[in-house]
Every structure is written in structure tokens, then in C-alpha cells.
Write a protein that holds these residues in place. Structure first.
Motif, mmCIF file in Angstrom:
data_model
loop_
_atom_site.group_PDB
_atom_site.id
_atom_site.type_symbol
_atom_site.label_atom_id
_atom_site.label_comp_id
_atom_site.label_asym_id
_atom_site.label_seq_id
_atom_site.Cartn_x
_atom_site.Cartn_y
_atom_site.Cartn_z
ATOM 1 N N ALA A 1 -5.916 -0.626 -3.857
ATOM 2 C CA ALA A 1 -5.015 0.524 -3.942
ATOM 3 C C ALA A 1 -5.236 1.349 -5.208
ATOM 4 O O ALA A 1 -4.745 2.472 -5.306
ATOM 5 C CB ALA A 1 -3.563 0.053 -3.880
ATOM 6 N N HIS B 1 1.743 7.270 -6.538
ATOM 7 C CA HIS B 1 0.666 8.147 -7.010
ATOM 8 C C HIS B 1 0.845 9.578 -6.501
ATOM 9 O O HIS B 1 0.561 10.540 -7.233
ATOM 10 C CB HIS B 1 -0.688 7.583 -6.567
ATOM 11 C CG HIS B 1 -1.133 6.411 -7.372
ATOM 12 N ND1 HIS B 1 -2.192 5.595 -6.998
ATOM 13 C CD2 HIS B 1 -0.673 5.896 -8.542
ATOM 14 C CE1 HIS B 1 -2.365 4.656 -7.905
ATOM 15 N NE2 HIS B 1 -1.459 4.804 -8.841
ATOM 16 N N ALA C 1 0.829 -1.205 0.000
ATOM 17 C CA ALA C 1 0.000 0.000 0.000
ATOM 18 C C ALA C 1 0.865 1.257 0.000
ATOM 19 O O ALA C 1 0.540 2.250 -0.665
ATOM 20 C CB ALA C 1 -0.932 0.003 1.211
ATOM 21 N N TRP D 1 -5.149 -6.569 -3.230
ATOM 22 C CA TRP D 1 -4.444 -5.352 -2.842
ATOM 23 C C TRP D 1 -4.399 -4.355 -3.999
ATOM 24 O O TRP D 1 -4.559 -3.154 -3.791
ATOM 25 C CB TRP D 1 -3.019 -5.691 -2.407
ATOM 26 C CG TRP D 1 -2.905 -6.467 -1.145
ATOM 27 C CD1 TRP D 1 -3.902 -6.765 -0.248
ATOM 28 C CD2 TRP D 1 -1.714 -7.075 -0.627
ATOM 29 N NE1 TRP D 1 -3.411 -7.508 0.790
ATOM 30 C CE2 TRP D 1 -2.074 -7.709 0.599
ATOM 31 C CE3 TRP D 1 -0.393 -7.142 -1.062
ATOM 32 C CZ2 TRP D 1 -1.136 -8.413 1.366
ATOM 33 C CZ3 TRP D 1 0.536 -7.835 -0.291
ATOM 34 C CH2 TRP D 1 0.169 -8.460 0.905
ATOM 35 N N SER D 2 -4.163 -4.846 -5.201
ATOM 36 C CA SER D 2 -4.074 -3.968 -6.379
ATOM 37 C C SER D 2 -5.396 -3.259 -6.629
ATOM 38 O O SER D 2 -5.429 -2.063 -6.959
ATOM 39 C CB SER D 2 -3.669 -4.785 -7.609
ATOM 40 O OG SER D 2 -2.381 -5.352 -7.455
ATOM 41 N N VAL E 1 2.298 2.012 -3.603
ATOM 42 C CA VAL E 1 1.293 2.582 -4.511
ATOM 43 C C VAL E 1 0.955 4.015 -4.106
ATOM 44 O O VAL E 1 0.896 4.919 -4.953
ATOM 45 C CB VAL E 1 0.022 1.709 -4.543
ATOM 46 C CG1 VAL E 1 -1.022 2.338 -5.476
ATOM 47 C CG2 VAL E 1 0.349 0.291 -4.973
ATOM 48 N N ARG E 2 0.741 4.226 -2.837
ATOM 49 C CA ARG E 2 0.389 5.568 -2.346
ATOM 50 C C ARG E 2 1.505 6.574 -2.642
ATOM 51 O O ARG E 2 1.246 7.692 -3.103
ATOM 52 C CB ARG E 2 0.123 5.484 -0.842
ATOM 53 C CG ARG E 2 -0.414 6.779 -0.237
ATOM 54 C CD ARG E 2 -0.926 6.534 1.181
ATOM 55 N NE ARG E 2 0.148 6.085 2.074
ATOM 56 C CZ ARG E 2 0.226 4.847 2.583
ATOM 57 N NH1 ARG E 2 -0.701 3.938 2.271
ATOM 58 N NH2 ARG E 2 1.204 4.530 3.408
#
Length: 385
Positions: A217, A195, A188, A213-214, A191-192
């Protein structure tokens, strides 16, 4: 033949692939389509009695998962090569990719933006490439601070994508291949953080919880996904996360006498993956998941044969229109370039392929590839650099 666009070019009475019974007059100015209009009726024969030549145009293919820097299946073999030899082989990978009608590629790990700029400038290979530079894998599962440092390093290369190796692959036993390489917290965070820094995320996952999870997220795409469940396919469709299955590479890897010539244990794992892929792709198609065309091709044995992916997609149940859309309009949308790539339309970049026969009627990738007359790229060098 690869044709970089002159200031003006026109095609009269040409078919657009996928549109039956019509011809078009198409004009290209400074690398963009500036006119796409219905053509006047065309005579079947020329004045000398010969049959009029017919040509078809389609958007350039977008391969969303390739490895242009990899000269060998085993990375240790590449490390033993001379740097100059590697550079020449990478330039040929660009050339072979373009020759087969791929005008845009998303490199899924291995090539740096600086290398792309060098190959475009010094080898005159106008391939559009988006890159994730280095991949984040099991060796990076060392906590948030380590991941923050690694992400900063990746951003510094100029990469627009972050690649997460969320599970194992052919190197992992089938019964363990869906086990996550990262904790949920680490995944997580990646990805966070990506982005927040304006980067898109693609996730290598063979299945299991990392698909969940994908979805949660909101990554841009998952890759491979052959052990995806029906429930996951439905939630993937609802989320808008794209699926790039890369189906053909596993059939190639499963062949012990094929071009990769892999050890029997790897061939067996690839065969299981290929069998599962057909089921997963069926789930995705039925659920309405957004599909993207990708090959996962690397090495000189595979570069230039990207169109083989069409054969597998069709064998696994996609219609020709669906497969073609995954490689053009939908692929461009996944990249965030749907407003200027993937269509033969006014205002769009003139990346296209000219065929001597209707590409929708090609029996297989070999016939499709041999029917290519010209690959057009509207690339402006300053944009590619």
C-alpha cells in the motif's frame, strides 16, 4: 535550559557532532541557521592559562513514536484522574521531552491538535508535534462505511497522520500477536483514503501479513516490526517504507522490577519481543531499510528518558552514526521535513542541542543527557499553533 531563539545568535568555534577535527562558526537569525562556516584555529588554552571550553552542537532529536497524552500505562487509570491534573501532567511531558533534546515528536495516538495548541500557548512548551489523534484498531474492523466515517472524524481533528493498529501488541498472546485486526480490503481502503486526503500513514505491526500489506500500500512507516522476516526487510528497503522499531520500550517492559512494573505474563511477552527485535533490526540494517528513531514512551516514568533508545539501537548492532542519523536527518525525511529539519545547515530551522562533551563519545544515555547544556528551538509560536 530550553532556549527559544532571539532574532540573532552566534556560536564561535563550536564542534558539530559527528564531524571530527573541525570547529565551526554558526549564526542563527529568526530561528534558522543563516551561516555555518569553518572556524579559525582555536587555542587550546585561554590567556589566563585555563583550558578553553569546548562545546558540541547537534540537530534536535526527532522522536517518531511517542504518546504525550498518556499519563498512565492503563488507560482506565487515566480516566480516573481529574482533567486539570491530566493537563498539568501532559504539559510536564512536553517539558521533559524538550529537556532531553527532543525538539520534534510524532505522537502515535492519544493527543489531539487542539491539546497541542493549548499546551504550546499556555505552558510555553515549544515542542513540534505531529499527531495521528485517534488510532484505528480492532474495534473499527466493521467494514468500509464505518472506516470512512472514522477517518472523516480523524481528519476533522486536524491530524496529519492516520495510525493503523494492524496487529495486537503486549495485550495479545505471542502466538497470535501477528494476526491482522483488519481484512486486507479494509487495510487497503484506510491507506488509500488517507493518502487521497493528504494524510500520511503509520502502521503498528508486530509482523506477519500486515507488513506485506504495508509495503504493497506504500505507507510512510511501520512501527515495531519485531517479527519481520529477512525477505520482508528486503522488500521494505526496495519500497522506501520506513521502519521505526521502538526497541527500548520492550526491554523496559520485560523487566518485572522496572519502572512500569507490569504483570509477569506481559513481561514475558515483552522479553520475547525484545529478543526478536534484535534479529529484525539486523535484517533491516543489512537490507538498507530506512530507519527512524522512536521510543513509544508514555507516562511520567518514561517521558524525558527518550535517549535510552540510542543505547538499545547500539546494543542491537547499529553504529553510532546510523543511530544518530535515524534520530535526525532520516527521521526528518520520514516526516517529510528533510528540507528544513534534522541538519545543522544554512537555511534549516535552528532546532538543536548544545553539549558540554562530544555526544558521539557518550557511554550511555545517562551520560549523554547530563552533558546537555542547552536545548535550542527555532520554533515560531504561530507555526506550532
Amino acid at each position: 535550559m530550553i532556549l527559544k531563539q532571539p532574532q540573532f545568535q552566534a556560536y564561535t568555534g563550536i564542534h558539530i557532532a559527528g564531524i571530527q577535527g573541525k570547529r565551526f562558526d554558526i549564526e542563527i537569525t529568526n530561528g534558522r541557521f543563516t551561516a555555518v562556516a569553518d572556524a579559525a584555529p582555536q587555542p587550546e588554552q585561554a590567556k589566563d592559562g585555563s583550558r578553553q571550553q569546548q562545546l558540541w552542537i547537534s540537530p534536535g532529536i526527532l522522536d517518531l513514536h511517542t504518546h504525550l497524552a498518556w499519563t498512565d500505562f492503563d488507560h482506565d487509570d487515566q480516566l480516573r484522574r481529574d482533567p486539570r491534573e491530566i493537563e498539568v501532567m501532559q504539559a510536564e511531558a512536553f517539558a521533559a521531552t524538550l529537556r532531553t533534546g527532543v525538539t520534534t515528536a510524532r505522537d502515535a495516538g492519544g493527543i489531539l491538535p487542539a491539546t497541542i495548541r493549548h499546551l504550546v500557548k499556555y505552558y510555553q512548551q515549544p515542542l513540534r508535534v505531529e499527531t495521528s489523534s485517534e488510532m484505528l484498531g480492532a474495534a473499527d474492523a466493521k467494514g468500509i462505511k464505518h472506516l470512512e466515517n472514522r477517518l472523516t472524524e480523524i481528519y476533522a481533528t486536524g491530524a496529519g497522520w492516520v495510525k493503523i493498529m494492524a496487529t495486537g501488541g503486549l495485550g495479545a498472546p505471542t502466538e497470535k500477536v501477528t494476526e491482522p485486526n483488519f481484512s486486507g480490503e479494509e487495510f487497503a481502503f484506510i491507506v488509500r483514503h488517507a493518502h487521497a486526503n493528504g494524510k500520511k500513514v503509520l502502521v503498528h505491526t508486530w509482523g506477519g501479513v500486515t507488513i506485506d500489506w504495508s509495503i504493497g500500500a506504500g505507507v510512510e512507516s511501520i512501527e515495531h516490526g519485531m517479527f519481520m522476516t529477512w525477505d520482508q526487510a528486503g522488500r521494505l528497503a526496495e519500497s522506501g517504507v520506513a521502519y521505526v522499531p521502538t526497541t527500548s520500550i520492550y526491554r523496559i517492559a520485560a523487566d518485572p522490577k522496572g519502572v512500569l512494573g507490569l504483570p509477569p505474563v506481559i513481561c514475558e511477552r515483552a522479553a520475547r519481543a525484545a529478543d526478536a527485535h534484535a534479529i529484525a533490526l539486523g535484517y533491516a540494517r543489512e537490507a538498507g531499510v530506512r530507519l527512524g528513531f522512536g521510543t513509544d514512551y508514555a507516562t511520567p516514568a518514561l517521558h524525558g528518558y527518550n535517549l535510552q533508545e540510542f543505547d538499545t539501537l547500539l546494543d542491537y548492532g547499529l553504529s553510532r552514526a546510523e543511530a544518530w542519523r535515524s534520530a535526525t536527518e532520516d527521521a526528518a525525511g520520514i516526516l517529510g521535513s528533510g528540507h528544513e529539519l534534522g541538519r545543522i545547515a544554512e537555511g534549516y530551522i535552528a532546532d538543536a542541542v548544545i553539549y558540554a562533551a562530544d555526544p558521539y563519545q557518550a557511554k550511555n544515555a545517562d551520560q549523554l543527557r547530563t552533558s546537555i547544556v542547552t536545548v535550542i528551538t527555532g520554533a515560531q509560536e504561530e507555526d506550532l499553533l
